[in-house]
Design an enzyme around this catalytic site. Structure first.
Site, PDB file in Angstrom:
ATOM      1  CB  CYS B 409      20.086 -57.367  -3.543  1.00  0.00           C
ATOM      2  SG  CYS B 409      21.267 -58.773  -2.694  1.00  0.00           S
ATOM      3  CG  HIS B 451      23.918 -55.685  -2.948  1.00  0.00           C
ATOM      4  ND1 HIS B 451      22.772 -55.468  -2.614  1.00  0.00           N
ATOM      5  CD2 HIS B 451      24.138 -54.434  -3.422  1.00  0.00           C
ATOM      6  CE1 HIS B 451      21.356 -54.619  -2.641  1.00  0.00           C
ATOM      7  NE2 HIS B 451      23.031 -54.153  -4.159  1.00  0.00           N
ATOM      8  CG  ASP B 467      22.526 -51.760  -6.421  1.00  0.00           C
ATOM      9  OD1 ASP B 467      21.313 -52.486  -6.241  1.00  0.00           O
ATOM     10  OD2 ASP B 467      22.521 -51.314  -5.444  1.00  0.00           O
TER      11      ASP B 467
END
Lengths: 312, 645
Positions: B409, B451, B467
């Protein structure tokens, strides 16, 4: 105070019994009384003493005086339960098994030197003592009534014996010792008639019905709550004490009460008083209380404990 | 006073229990002291074994002095939490060598109770609670056994009985403990204001983001925080737990500008109302909290930064229970300050030429379309989401997007923000946690759920969450980490298979959570809240105090009365009373009744001493026995005869 209780039979036959017993066993009034009390309280008696002090004579005299059938069994290490209870034998003529009753089918059984027999035989006797019946080949046979076992053992020689375990000692209501007679009594005995001849001539001074009546009168002797308190206090003291392996069992407490009732009856009282409990406490409790230190009964410890428990 | 020497059994039992107590402190004591303590214990055991004398004072004093000096050199103080406990442990060890009598041993036992308490200054976990309960039981059993050594009249007690007795004492203490726990005024902050030693730096999110900082956490299944929603729970893909915001990039590492604090909450809920929830945050040694995007109500004492991060005044060094609210559909920052926007456009000049060139092609689109274009670009570039991305070089974004194409991520978020900034859209990276595992009525969020995502600013819409990981691996967001990557690489508890061990661990976690919520998290605020529900507004008001003390006293008085009533001396039987009077009268004449002397034996003695009263004595005796032991009471008679005697 000594008047016969209204709900009890006249004490005359009992006194006659005691008089005749005392004629056989000289100088042992307390012991003969205890033995009779034990029988009236429907308990069994263990006599622990050296040979020749009159154990057998006492048993024999009791049976004769009370008019009861008597059998003596000498316990040995090779004795089997069948030697005691009896055995079924095939009857060739009638093609059936016939039961041949052993010596236990008697009203008074003298088990001489009980600690010489193997535990197997001991248990056969002790089971019969507790149940008052014998089961053999699936058939239950009721033992005669009254059924009274007098067992003897010799404390001096322990070699080759099987000491009774505590659980079985508990089945004897009392354990008494006869001890040597005092000088006067011994002299009278030495000069007197042969005991065996006397026993041959002995006759019953009490009927079966009277005996049964006395046994049930024992159960009617009044026990006050205050007296139960005393019995409980004694039992608790034995359990709390660190001198003994185990305290008195509830069965022992029941036995103490039964013995005290019989003792009270013999004294002609219709109620139990602490004196009665004290009188029978030693014979009832001593053999059940094994001292931690010696692993044996210690009468002096029991007497000391009796002196330390206040009467409530 | 008689000095009671200790026997072997007592000494060794004491040694074992003390070792158990000091054992709980082992990790906190310096190694050299552990050695000294072991030596002292062995020494004492040896002396006992050999029945030798205790060491003389002149030998013991230097030992104590040396140990105390050592502790001072170690901590430069003798007070405070660690130094104080260390000193206590050392002195317990030294005291062993002058423990000869019961009195000494009792002192050690009481010190043992104190040692138990000191453990809670360091560790308040369930496991420690259970262990220390067991130790309290052990010490109490010791105490019971020493106090039940009596003569033959004492109760015969075996070790098991003593254990059961100590246990029953502890059980009886529970109601009082609960009462005190609930009602005793709770004090803000640590009770004794002991100098805090800094506990080890917690794992978890850091203040910077560089390649690897998130993927490393994917191996860590320790709990970051737990959350319970009181009514509605947002869907899994809405669970973005906002942490630090990274808006400065030097070509390798993303860092946080030091933002100012907002005076009021700027978040507007768009659809629906705010969702209340309770978060139990594990200590992470940093001065910020985590919050569901976007927070609308903050816990007491917390503030919001200009980047909408919830910050606290102090480092989070203990577990906190936080009441918060959030709007998952929100609008924020529509009128953002230019300085903030400019900062969100900064880029290092020389790095990542390929990515920069690709992004600059989007400049002719509208800002919103540039974001969509960027997402499409990420989706079509053949990027894969993996826990073990390769290490990229100086042009990390170029290497990731065009060459290696494997990333976690932080790579996605970093590259995405880089390209959007290059395309002229204000953007920044947001760190935090995403998702969470359901366990009964609450969620567990572990470090591995860490994250990174992004936020872009669009004219008229304000800051919006984008995202990029979602564009590549949507299952990461919708179903969690385990479904997006192979399970083998994940910590055991993060895997999907639902086996027995995992369920048991989750069950254990609920127990720990309950403990944290109700015992550790019973703060002054919660106490006030609970008491308000009970109608008590102020614990220290004189009215309540009077009521409380009054009820405690009446409770104690009632139980004392009950105990006294139960143990009341039985009123003796009237006949017994009369007999006792008779005995007292005879005692006046010099005749003392024996403890176990039967009435007729005593009467016999009395008649011998007082022959002239023989018949009167017989009369009393006869009636007494008849009344007390007979079946037909004749009390009146007896009382009269005693009076007339």
């Amino acid at each position: 105070m000594n008047a016969p209780p209204p709900n009890s039979p006249s004490l005359a036959p009992v006194h006659a019994v005691l008089d005749q017993l005392d004629a056989f066993i000289l100088g042992k009034k307390r012991e003969t009384r205890l033995a009779l009390a034990c029988l009236l309280g429907r308990g069994h008696l263990l006599i622990e003493d050296v040979p020749g002090v009159g154990k057998t004579t006492l048993a024999h005299a009791l049976a004769a005086t009370l008019g009861l059938a008597f059998q003596r069994v000498q316990f040995t290490s090779d004795m089997l339960p069948a030697d005691l209870i009896g055995v079924s034998i095939y009857d060739r003529d009638n093609h059936v098994f016939r039961f041949h009753a052993g010596p236990i089918f008697s009203q008074v059984v003298l088990a001489d030197e009980i600690n010489r027999a193997t535990p197997k035989t001991q248990s056969a006797l002790l089971e019969a003592m507790e149940e008052r019946q014998v089961t053999l080949d699936g058939e239950t046979r009721i033992l005669p009534d009254p059924f009274f076992v007098i067992a003897t053992q010799n404390p001096a020689s322990q070699i080759g014996t099987f000491p009774l375990p505590e659980s079985q000692l508990d089945r004897f209501l009392m354990r008494i010792t006869l001890g040597y007679p005092d000088a006067a009594a011994e002299r009278a005995m030495l000069l007197g008639e042969d005991r065996r001849d006397m026993l041959k001539d002995a006759r019953a001074v009490i009927t079966h019905a009277e005996l049964a009546e006395f046994q049930s009168a024992v159960r009617r002797v009044h026990v006050a709550p205050a007296l139960v308190d005393y019995v409980q206090a004694l039992a608790r003291a034995t359990r709390d004490s660190t001198e003994f392996h185990n305290g008195l069992s509830p069965r022992a407490a029941l036995g103490l009460l039964a013995a005290a009732r019989a003792w009270a009856l013999l004294a002609g009282r219709e109620m139990v008083i602490p004196e009665d409990v004290q009188a029978v406490f030693g014979p009832v409790a001593t053999h059940r209380l094994l001292a931690r230190a010696s692993n044996r009964p210690q009468p002096e410890l029991v007497i000391r404990l009796l002196g330390e428990v206040a009467i409530p | 006073m008689k000095i009671e020497r200790l026997d072997h059994y007592q000494v060794f039992a004491l040694l074992v229990v003390l070792m158990g107590l000091l054992g709980a402190h082992v990790s906190r004591l310096p190694n050299w002291l552990l050695g000294v303590l072991a030596l002292l214990f062995v020494w004492r055991a040896w002396l006992q074994h050999k029945q030798w004398r205790m060491p003389p004072k002149w030998l013991l004093l230097p030992v104590v002095f040396g140990v105390v000096t050592g502790i001072y050199l170690e901590y430069h103080t003798l007070i405070g939490r660690t130094a104080g406990v260390t000193l206590l442990a050392a002195l317990v060890g030294a005291k062993l060598l002058e423990t000869r009598t019961r009195r000494d041993a009792l002192l050690l036992v009481y010190l043992g109770y104190f040692l138990v308490v000191t453990n809670f200054l360091f560790d308040q976990s369930v496991a420690m609670g259970l262990y220390l309960s067991a130790m309290v039981l052990a010490i109490s059993t010791l105490l019971v056994s020493w106090n039940s050594l009596g003569g033959w009249t004492g109760r015969r007690q075996r070790a098991v009985d003593q254990l059961v007795f100590a246990g029953s004492l502890m059980l009886q203490a529970i109601p009082l403990m609960v009462l005190l726990f609930v009602f005793f005024p709770r004090i803000e902050g640590p009770l004794w204001r002991l100098p805090q030693d800094r506990s080890g730096v917690g794992s978890g999110l850091s203040d910077t983001m560089s390649p690897g900082s998130f993927s490393n956490m994917s191996k860590d299944d320790t709990v970051a925080f737990r959350v319970s929603f009181s009514d509605t729970r947002p869907s899994q893909d809405m669970l973005y737990w906002r942490g630090p915001v990274f808006d400065q990039y030097d070509g390798h590492t993303w860092t946080q500008a030091s933002p100012g604090l907002l005076t009021e909450n700027p978040v507007e809920a768009v659809a629906g109302k705010s969702i209340p929830y309770v978060m139990t945050l594990e200590p992470h040694q940093r001065a910020w909290l985590l919050a569901l995007e976007m927070p609308t109500a903050l816990p007491e004492g917390a503030r919001m930064s200009e980047q909408y991060q919830v910050v606290s005044r102090r480092n989070i060094d203990k577990r906190l229970r936080l009441n918060m609210q959030a709007a998952v559909q929100y609008r924020v920052g529509a009128k953002e300050a230019d300085a903030q926007l400019n900062r969100s456009l900064q880029l290092p000049k020389v790095v990542n030429p390929l990515a920069r060139a690709a992004a600059e092609k989007w400049r002719n689109l509208l800002p919103a379309e540039r974001v969509i274009e960027a997402l499409r670009f990420f989706g079509t570039q053949g990027l894969t989401y993996t826990l073990e991305p390769p290490l990229y070089g100086k042009n990390a974004v170029d290497d990731f997007v065009f060459v290696g194409k494997q990333g976690f991520c932080e790579h996605f978020a970093g590259a995405f923000v880089f390209m959007l900034r290059a395309a002229g859209v204000p953007a920044r990276v947001v760190g935090g946690y995403q998702g969470g595992e359901e366990n009964g009525d609450y969620l567990i969020i572990r470090q591995a759920d860490a994250h990174a995502w992004t936020e872009v600013w669009l004219e008229g819409k304000g800051w919006q969450r984008v995202d990029p990981t979602f564009a590549v691996a949507p299952s990461r967001i919708q179903e969690g980490l385990a479904s997006a990557v192979g399970a083998e690489d994940l910590p055991y508890l993060m895997r999907l298979d639902n086996n027995v061990i995992k369920r048991m661990r989750l069950l254990l976690d609920s127990a720990v959570n309950g403990w944290n919520q109700w015992v550790i998290g019973y703060t002054p605020e919660r106490q006030r809240e609970l008491l308000r529900k009970l109608g008590i507004n102020d614990l220290l008001s004189s009215g309540f105090l009077a009521w409380f003390i009054g009820s405690v006293f009446s409770l104690v008085a009632l139980s004392a009365a009950w105990l006294l009533w139960r143990a009341r001396p039985r009123r003796p039987d009237p006949a017994k009373q009369a007999w006792d009077r008779f005995c007292r009268k005879l005692a006046g004449l010099g005749l003392q009744v024996g403890l176990a002397e039967a009435p007729s034996d005593f009467a016999l003695r009395a008649k011998r001493a007082l022959p002239e009263r023989a018949s009167a004595i017989d009369d009393v005796l006869g009636d007494y026995l008849a009344v007390r032991y007979g079946s037909q009471p004749a009390l009146a008679n007896l009382a009269r005869k005693v009076r007339e005697f």
